[in-house]
Motif scaffolding. Structure first.
Motif, PDB file in Angstrom:
ATOM      1  N   LYS A 259     -13.624  -2.287  -6.985  1.00 27.22           N
ATOM      2  CA  LYS A 259     -13.668  -1.601  -5.701  1.00 27.22           C
ATOM      3  C   LYS A 259     -13.147  -0.193  -5.927  1.00 27.22           C
ATOM      4  CE  LYS A 259     -11.740  -1.755  -1.025  1.00 27.22           C
ATOM      5  NZ  LYS A 259     -10.800  -2.474  -0.128  1.00 27.22           N
ATOM      6  N   LEU A 260     -14.010   0.805  -5.776  1.00 28.95           N
ATOM      7  CA  LEU A 260     -13.659   2.186  -6.103  1.00 28.95           C
ATOM      8  C   LEU A 260     -12.802   2.800  -5.011  1.00 28.95           C
ATOM      9  CD1 LEU A 260     -17.085   3.443  -7.504  1.00 28.95           C
ATOM     10  CD2 LEU A 260     -15.157   2.474  -8.761  1.00 28.95           C
ATOM     11  N   GLU A 261     -11.769   3.521  -5.450  1.00 31.13           N
ATOM     12  CA  GLU A 261     -10.879   4.227  -4.525  1.00 31.13           C
ATOM     13  C   GLU A 261     -10.704   5.654  -5.021  1.00 31.13           C
ATOM     14  OE1 GLU A 261      -6.410   3.851  -2.498  1.00 31.13           O
ATOM     15  OE2 GLU A 261      -6.982   2.576  -4.185  1.00 31.13           O
ATOM     16  N   ALA A 262     -11.278   6.611  -4.311  1.00 37.89           N
ATOM     17  CA  ALA A 262     -11.252   8.013  -4.731  1.00 37.89           C
ATOM     18  C   ALA A 262      -9.955   8.690  -4.306  1.00 37.89           C
ATOM     19  CB  ALA A 262     -12.449   8.753  -4.143  1.00 37.89           C
ATOM     20  N   LYS A 263      -9.469   9.588  -5.162  1.00 36.49           N
ATOM     21  CA  LYS A 263      -8.303  10.415  -4.873  1.00 36.49           C
ATOM     22  C   LYS A 263      -8.655  11.873  -5.132  1.00 36.49           C
ATOM     23  CE  LYS A 263      -5.429   7.019  -3.939  1.00 36.49           C
ATOM     24  NZ  LYS A 263      -4.798   6.837  -2.616  1.00 36.49           N
ATOM     25  N   ASP A 264      -7.995  12.772  -4.428  1.00 32.94           N
ATOM     26  CA  ASP A 264      -8.232  14.196  -4.620  1.00 32.94           C
ATOM     27  C   ASP A 264      -7.576  14.682  -5.904  1.00 32.94           C
ATOM     28  OD1 ASP A 264      -9.640  14.361  -2.235  1.00 32.94           O
ATOM     29  OD2 ASP A 264      -7.812  14.780  -1.061  1.00 32.94           O
ATOM     30  N   ALA A 265      -8.158  15.744  -6.483  1.00 28.25           N
ATOM     31  CA  ALA A 265      -7.619  16.281  -7.732  1.00 28.25           C
ATOM     32  C   ALA A 265      -6.186  16.779  -7.568  1.00 28.25           C
ATOM     33  CB  ALA A 265      -8.516  17.412  -8.232  1.00 28.25           C
ATOM     34  N   GLY A 266      -5.849  17.239  -6.362  1.00 27.39           N
ATOM     35  CA  GLY A 266      -4.508  17.760  -6.136  1.00 27.39           C
ATOM     36  C   GLY A 266      -3.426  16.687  -6.150  1.00 27.39           C
ATOM     37  N   THR A 267      -3.819  15.414  -6.109  1.00 28.43           N
ATOM     38  CA  THR A 267      -2.833  14.314  -6.089  1.00 28.43           C
ATOM     39  C   THR A 267      -2.578  13.729  -7.476  1.00 28.43           C
ATOM     40  OG1 THR A 267      -4.528  12.617  -5.680  1.00 28.43           O
ATOM     41  CG2 THR A 267      -3.575  13.724  -3.755  1.00 28.43           C
ATOM     42  N   LEU A 268      -3.079  14.386  -8.520  1.00 20.72           N
ATOM     43  CA  LEU A 268      -2.965  13.839  -9.877  1.00 20.72           C
ATOM     44  C   LEU A 268      -1.516  13.552 -10.250  1.00 20.72           C
ATOM     45  CD1 LEU A 268      -4.121  13.037 -12.618  1.00 20.72           C
ATOM     46  CD2 LEU A 268      -4.071  15.463 -13.270  1.00 20.72           C
ATOM     47  N   ASP A 269      -0.636  14.522 -10.038  1.00 24.05           N
ATOM     48  CA  ASP A 269       0.771  14.325 -10.410  1.00 24.05           C
ATOM     49  C   ASP A 269       1.406  13.182  -9.625  1.00 24.05           C
ATOM     50  OD1 ASP A 269       0.638  16.379 -12.244  1.00 24.05           O
ATOM     51  OD2 ASP A 269       1.381  17.905 -10.850  1.00 24.05           O
ATOM     52  N   ASP A 270       1.044  13.070  -8.353  1.00 19.46           N
ATOM     53  CA  ASP A 270       1.597  11.979  -7.535  1.00 19.46           C
ATOM     54  C   ASP A 270       1.117  10.614  -8.036  1.00 19.46           C
ATOM     55  OD1 ASP A 270       2.884  13.807  -5.939  1.00 19.46           O
ATOM     56  OD2 ASP A 270       1.247  13.913  -4.471  1.00 19.46           O
ATOM     57  N   GLU A 271      -0.167  10.534  -8.419  1.00 20.83           N
ATOM     58  CA  GLU A 271      -0.704   9.273  -8.916  1.00 20.83           C
ATOM     59  C   GLU A 271      -0.083   8.880 -10.247  1.00 20.83           C
ATOM     60  OE1 GLU A 271      -2.597   7.368  -7.053  1.00 20.83           O
ATOM     61  OE2 GLU A 271      -2.531   8.926  -5.524  1.00 20.83           O
ATOM     62  N   LEU A 272       0.155   9.877 -11.103  1.00 18.53           N
ATOM     63  CA  LEU A 272       0.808   9.590 -12.386  1.00 18.53           C
ATOM     64  C   LEU A 272       2.240   9.117 -12.174  1.00 18.53           C
ATOM     65  CD1 LEU A 272      -0.459  12.538 -14.638  1.00 18.53           C
ATOM     66  CD2 LEU A 272      -1.337  10.209 -14.473  1.00 18.53           C
ATOM     67  N   SER A 273       2.906   9.665 -11.160  1.00 18.86           N
ATOM     68  CA  SER A 273       4.266   9.205 -10.839  1.00 18.86           C
ATOM     69  C   SER A 273       4.239   7.758 -10.372  1.00 18.86           C
ATOM     70  CB  SER A 273       4.879  10.095  -9.750  1.00 18.86           C
ATOM     71  OG  SER A 273       5.048  11.416 -10.222  1.00 18.86           O
ATOM     72  N   ARG A 274       3.210   7.390  -9.618  1.00 14.75           N
ATOM     73  CA  ARG A 274       3.079   6.001  -9.157  1.00 14.75           C
ATOM     74  C   ARG A 274       2.884   5.056 -10.337  1.00 14.75           C
ATOM     75  NH1 ARG A 274      -1.577   5.190  -5.199  1.00 14.75           N
ATOM     76  NH2 ARG A 274      -0.596   3.131  -5.044  1.00 14.75           N
ATOM     77  N   ILE A 275       2.146   5.500 -11.357  1.00 16.09           N
ATOM     78  CA  ILE A 275       1.955   4.660 -12.548  1.00 16.09           C
ATOM     79  C   ILE A 275       3.285   4.473 -13.271  1.00 16.09           C
ATOM     80  CG2 ILE A 275       0.901   4.558 -14.842  1.00 16.09           C
ATOM     81  CD1 ILE A 275      -1.556   5.889 -13.699  1.00 16.09           C
ATOM     82  N   ARG A 276       4.040   5.556 -13.440  1.00 18.35           N
ATOM     83  CA  ARG A 276       5.332   5.460 -14.142  1.00 18.35           C
ATOM     84  C   ARG A 276       6.326   4.591 -13.371  1.00 18.35           C
ATOM     85  NH1 ARG A 276       3.942  10.929 -15.592  1.00 18.35           N
ATOM     86  NH2 ARG A 276       4.851  11.711 -13.645  1.00 18.35           N
ATOM     87  N   GLU A 277       6.183   4.532 -12.049  1.00 17.64           N
ATOM     88  CA  GLU A 277       7.080   3.718 -11.223  1.00 17.64           C
ATOM     89  C   GLU A 277       6.598   2.278 -11.083  1.00 17.64           C
ATOM     90  OE1 GLU A 277       7.155   5.805  -7.577  1.00 17.64           O
ATOM     91  OE2 GLU A 277       8.275   7.529  -8.365  1.00 17.64           O
ATOM     92  N   GLY A 278       5.437   1.958 -11.670  1.00 17.70           N
ATOM     93  CA  GLY A 278       4.913   0.601 -11.597  1.00 17.70           C
ATOM     94  C   GLY A 278       4.192   0.295 -10.307  1.00 17.70           C
ATOM     95  N   LYS A 279       3.846   1.307  -9.516  1.00 17.12           N
ATOM     96  CA  LYS A 279       3.164   1.101  -8.244  1.00 17.12           C
ATOM     97  C   LYS A 279       1.644   1.163  -8.382  1.00 17.12           C
ATOM     98  CE  LYS A 279       7.031   3.039  -5.580  1.00 17.12           C
ATOM     99  NZ  LYS A 279       7.447   4.113  -4.641  1.00 17.12           N
TER     100      LYS A 279
END
Length: 384
Positions: A73-93
């Motif tokens: 199931k595809l979920e698109a994110k804006d390019a400007g949220t890259l840093d926020d998404e990477l932080s979510r990965i590091r936090e296990g979210k």
């Protein structure tokens, strides 16, 4: 006389609400919980979070391929949220993030030795990333075949020759040998049926200890009832309980989850032998333990340890080789194996005879222990 003891015990059990909870309601709850949750693991689509910086027809085609091949199931994110998404990965979210960089379309169109790249950010602790990586590799393989096909076409190769060149030298012929498809429910229903049959030992130990401490056992000496009839009557009572328990749980699995039971005569023989084994062990423990607390400890060890080693919670092939070897020495393994042989592999009574023989051996050995220890049990009741 034996039947009278059993009838008395059934009446007492009917008055105890806790007995129904442990022997019927609890296993049904386990079957519903694990059958529903685990049964949905393979059918629930995983979410693929992505950032498409290229926004081209080529990037859209890549995402469509991933959705089709992996069922994501595809979920698109804006390019400007890259840093926020990477932080979510590091936090296990967040387990993973796929980024399609700018220039993806152009790199694909160049051909030759050029390569178009995508970036997969992932949480190393996530179990879902391996599947996504495999899907990406499959899509990359499709792109590679398309490039080879285009090169052959440019060289003047016809469609038939291009098809032969791209054909894999390995062909997989899938020939399932089981009569019924195995799934989570075919593991859960018989597994928890076997597991909770052994919980009948709790009621057995509690009843024998209660009769002993209240003087009921000692008073048997003042009646014409044979002590051996008392022992056999108690055993018959819980043998009947175990048979009813198995019947209810298997019927629930069949009607609620459409579990195919297979040969009912083989199932009946297995259920009887399983009940004989479980109550036989309970009878031996009742004669050996010194108190209810000690008995509960043994029951927990036998039921929980047997559930793990016997492959009742998950398929045995997931376990280390040494533990698989140990499992052959516990009754739960042979009971679960026989259920799987009947339900999944389509075996009949002749096919499960080795499993029935092992369960019978456990039952006979434990009943022999109970008979040998019964005299000591009666003496301790009189002295108490």
């Amino acid at each position: 006389m034996i039947f009278s003891i059993a009838t008395k015990e059934w009446k007492l059990l009917l008055k105890e609400k806790g007995t129904f909870f442990w022997l019927l309601l609890m296993p049904v709850m386990f079957i519903v919980l694990f059958g529903t949750v685990l049964g949905q693991l393979g059918s629930t689509p995983q979410t693929l979070t992505y950032i498409d910086m290229d926004r081209s027809s080529a990037s859209e085609a890549l995402l469509a391929s991933l959705e089709a091949k992996g069922g994501y199931k595809l979920e698109a994110k804006d390019a400007g949220t890259l840093d926020d998404e990477l932080s979510r990965i590091r936090e296990g979210k967040l387990s993973s993030l796929l980024v399609i960089p700018k220039g993806f379309d152009g790199a694909l169109a160049e051909g030759g030795n050029s390569q178009a790249s995508v970036v997969l950010y992932s949480d190393a602790a996530s179990d879902t990333v391996a599947g996504l990586r495999t899907t990406l590799e499959n899509v990359a393989s499709d792109y590679r075949e398309q490039r080879i096909d285009d090169a052959l076409k440019s060289a003047g190769a016809n469609e038939e020759s291009r098809k032969q060149a791209l054909q894999s030298p390995l062909r997989i012929e899938d020939k399932p040998q089981n009569s019924t498809e195995s799934n989570t429910v075919t593991q859960v229903v018989p597994g928890y049926t076997v597991m909770f049959v052994f919980f009948v030992m709790i009621s057995m130990i509690r009843r024998f200890v209660t009769d002993k401490t209240t003087g009921m056992t000692a008073r048997l000496r003042t009646t014409r009832m044979s002590p051996l009839n008392y022992l056999l009557g108690m055993w018959l009572a819980y043998l009947g309980v175990a048979l009813v328990q198995c019947t209810v749980l298997l019927a629930f699995g069949h009607y609620a989850y459409d579990v195919q039971l297979g040969d009912l005569s083989a199932i009946a023989a297995l259920v009887f032998m399983l009940a004989l084994c479980g109550t036989g062990i309970g009878l031996a423990l009742s004669m050996v333990v010194r108190g209810e607390n000690q008995g509960m400890a043994f029951v927990q060890l036998i039921t929980m340890g047997g559930a793990v080693l016997g492959g009742l919670w998950f398929p045995l092939e997931y376990m280390p080789k040494a533990m698989q070897t140990v499992s052959h020495f516990i009754p739960q393994y042979w009971a679960q194996k026989a259920f799987q042989d009947i339900m999944v592999r389509g075996d009949h009574l002749s096919g499960i005879l080795p499993s029935l023989a092992v369960l019978a051996a456990f039952a006979v050995a434990c009943i022999a222990i109970a008979l040998l220890r019964f005299r000591g049990f009666m003496k301790s009741a009189l002295s108490g």
